[in-house]
Scaffold this motif. Structure first.
Motif, PDB file in Angstrom:
ATOM      1  N   ARG A 125     -12.745  -0.774  -9.451  1.00 55.18           N
ATOM      2  CA  ARG A 125     -12.771   0.301  -8.463  1.00 55.18           C
ATOM      3  C   ARG A 125     -12.394   1.609  -9.158  1.00 55.18           C
ATOM      4  NH1 ARG A 125      -9.508  -1.512  -4.525  1.00 55.18           N
ATOM      5  NH2 ARG A 125     -11.117  -1.972  -2.988  1.00 55.18           N
ATOM      6  N   SER A 151     -10.907   4.965  -9.741  1.00 51.54           N
ATOM      7  CA  SER A 151      -9.864   5.840  -9.203  1.00 51.54           C
ATOM      8  C   SER A 151     -10.109   7.289  -9.578  1.00 51.54           C
ATOM      9  CB  SER A 151      -8.491   5.402  -9.721  1.00 51.54           C
ATOM     10  OG  SER A 151      -8.442   5.478 -11.136  1.00 51.54           O
ATOM     11  N   TYR A 175     -20.366   5.585  -0.021  1.00 49.64           N
ATOM     12  CA  TYR A 175     -19.684   4.315   0.249  1.00 49.64           C
ATOM     13  C   TYR A 175     -19.068   4.295   1.644  1.00 49.64           C
ATOM     14  CZ  TYR A 175     -20.311   2.972  -4.609  1.00 49.64           C
ATOM     15  OH  TYR A 175     -20.868   2.628  -5.804  1.00 49.64           O
ATOM     16  N   GLY A 231     -10.054  -6.269  -6.417  1.00 51.01           N
ATOM     17  CA  GLY A 231     -10.423  -5.104  -7.202  1.00 51.01           C
ATOM     18  C   GLY A 231      -9.353  -4.734  -8.205  1.00 51.01           C
ATOM     19  N   GLU A 239      -8.322  -1.137 -10.398  1.00 49.28           N
ATOM     20  CA  GLU A 239      -8.635   0.279 -10.531  1.00 49.28           C
ATOM     21  C   GLU A 239      -8.719   0.685 -12.006  1.00 49.28           C
ATOM     22  OE1 GLU A 239      -6.078   2.810  -8.294  1.00 49.28           O
ATOM     23  OE2 GLU A 239      -7.014   2.259  -6.384  1.00 49.28           O
ATOM     24  N   ARG A 293     -18.154  -5.675 -12.990  1.00 49.77           N
ATOM     25  CA  ARG A 293     -17.361  -6.763 -12.427  1.00 49.77           C
ATOM     26  C   ARG A 293     -17.464  -8.020 -13.270  1.00 49.77           C
ATOM     27  NH1 ARG A 293     -18.895  -7.022  -6.735  1.00 49.77           N
ATOM     28  NH2 ARG A 293     -19.111  -4.791  -7.041  1.00 49.77           N
ATOM     29  N   PRO A 344     -16.656  -2.983  -0.811  1.00 46.67           N
ATOM     30  CA  PRO A 344     -15.542  -2.188  -1.337  1.00 46.67           C
ATOM     31  C   PRO A 344     -15.973  -0.773  -1.701  1.00 46.67           C
ATOM     32  CG  PRO A 344     -15.549  -4.378  -2.315  1.00 46.67           C
ATOM     33  CD  PRO A 344     -16.832  -4.248  -1.545  1.00 46.67           C
ATOM     34  N   ASN A 345     -15.148   0.213  -1.341  1.00 48.33           N
ATOM     35  CA  ASN A 345     -15.439   1.608  -1.662  1.00 48.33           C
ATOM     36  C   ASN A 345     -15.287   1.883  -3.153  1.00 48.33           C
ATOM     37  OD1 ASN A 345     -15.932   2.362   1.022  1.00 48.33           O
ATOM     38  ND2 ASN A 345     -13.764   2.745   1.412  1.00 48.33           N
ATOM     39  N   ASP A 346     -16.077   2.830  -3.639  1.00 46.99           N
ATOM     40  CA  ASP A 346     -15.959   3.343  -5.010  1.00 46.99           C
ATOM     41  C   ASP A 346     -16.105   2.249  -6.060  1.00 46.99           C
ATOM     42  OD1 ASP A 346     -15.380   5.945  -3.961  1.00 46.99           O
ATOM     43  OD2 ASP A 346     -13.328   5.278  -3.599  1.00 46.99           O
ATOM     44  N   THR A 347     -16.993   1.311  -5.812  1.00 48.36           N
ATOM     45  CA  THR A 347     -17.259   0.249  -6.783  1.00 48.36           C
ATOM     46  C   THR A 347     -18.729   0.279  -7.184  1.00 48.36           C
ATOM     47  OG1 THR A 347     -17.778  -1.378  -5.077  1.00 48.36           O
ATOM     48  CG2 THR A 347     -15.489  -1.232  -5.773  1.00 48.36           C
ATOM     49  N   TYR A 391     -13.798  -7.009  -9.327  1.00 47.98           N
ATOM     50  CA  TYR A 391     -14.635  -5.823  -9.464  1.00 47.98           C
ATOM     51  C   TYR A 391     -13.782  -4.608  -9.830  1.00 47.98           C
ATOM     52  CZ  TYR A 391     -12.998  -5.314  -4.613  1.00 47.98           C
ATOM     53  OH  TYR A 391     -12.218  -5.239  -3.482  1.00 47.98           O
TER      54      TYR A 391
END
Length: 319
Positions: free
Chosen positions: A119, A121, A138, A190, A192, A157, A150-153, A117
């Motif tokens: 993420r 940044s 998130y 993940g 970035e 993906r 997962p954060n900021d996803t 996936y």
């Protein structure tokens, strides 16, 4: 078929030509073994005409037009159910998520991962309000969710067929795809990237839809809002008991003070807690009602491109 690319589209007429151009370039290494599935989610502009034009120009492209707008997550589900590849790549039509990252994702999947996936940044071209609320969403979701997400996803993906098949077995109507993949498990990692501004058009997620989406996500993966409502109910009982002691004490000591302000404040406080609790319970009850009806998620109005199998019947009758 090695690779399927799935893209939900809603009023993305201006983005389609550039989207297809970049997808064709990004999948060139797997030419002849790739399909691109574009799903028109009940657009009100000429998105479907643009998809049909690309289908006529490129044999790898297939188009699905839903009978009406069902929302991003359902449109994405329609494309995932129609995909035939062993690996499935998901992204949005606005090209904020770079399709050029596909080669890196494929390399990571070659190492044995089932889900790769993206993420974020950095988020270019977005307001401070959107960045702050997305960041908070998130974190709050992970605090409430029973499954770590997962954060900021987003839904950007690459997944394997077995991971996708596991998710497609989940029949819920209020769909939160990224959470469903997290719940399914398997090996995930993940990567970035910097999220770019939209190439054209306007965002399809105004504040009202963002709030609705956020609550759908929380209600789909946690019962903690109900638990919080229960704790708040107990808290109000404790406060009420203390107030009762105070009132009776005042009566005994003949120290009563007449005043409507305090009465109104107390009534408003308890009423607010009760209504909030009922509202949370109602949201969960409403979801049970929708799920109990068992209606199909969507219907396909038209198809374009080379359809190898009658996917309309297969996906429209999915439960």
């Amino acid at each position: 078929m090695l690779l399927s690319v799935v893209v939900p589209c809603m009023n993305e007429e201006a983005s389609i030509p550039m989207l297809v151009e970049r997808l064709i370039a990004a999948t060139d290494a797997w030419r002849g073994d790739t399909e691109i599935v574009l799903v028109d989610d009940g657009s009100t502009d000429d998105t479907w005409s643009a998809i049909c034009a690309q289908c006529a120009e490129h044999s790898a492209i297939r188009g699905l037009k839903l009978s009406m707008n069902r929302g991003h997550q359902v449109a994405l589900t329609a494309g995932l159910m129609a995909a035939k590849g062993e690996r499935i790549f998901m992204l949005d039509a606005d090209l904020q998520d770079p399709p050029e990252l596909l080669s890196d994702m494929m390399a990571m999947m070659d190492r044995g991962y089932d889900v790769v996936y993206g993420r974020r940044s950095e988020r270019k071209g977005e307001s401070w309000f959107k960045k702050v609320t997305a960041h908070g969403f998130y974190r709050v979701l992970n605090r409430l969710s029973d499954v770590p997400i997962p954060n900021d996803t987003g839904d950007f993906r690459l997944v394997t067929r077995r991971a996708l098949d596991a998710v497609l077995q989940m029949p819920e109507r209020a769909r939160f795809i990224r959470g469903m993949f997290a719940w399914a498990g398997f090996r995930q990692i993940g990567i970035e990237y910097i999220r770019d501004p939209r190439v054209a058009g306007e965002t399809k997620y105004p504040l009202s839809k963002m709030i609705r989406f956020a609550f759908d996500a929380m209600a789909s993966f946690s019962i903690k809002p109900l638990q919080i409502a229960t704790r708040m109910a107990f808290l109000t009982l404790i406060v009420a008991a203390l107030m009762g002691v105070y009132v009776f004490g005042s009566l005994i000591l003949y120290n009563t003070v007449a005043g409507w302000a305090s009465t109104v404040l107390i009534i408003s406080f308890f009423s607010g807690i009760q209504l909030l609790t009922l509202g949370i319970m109602g949201e969960y009850l409403g979801r049970l009602y929708v799920e109990a009806k068992g209606r199909p998620l969507f219907f396909v109005d038209e198809q374009a491109g080379d359809a190898v199998e009658p996917v309309v019947e297969k996906i429209a009758n999915h439960q």
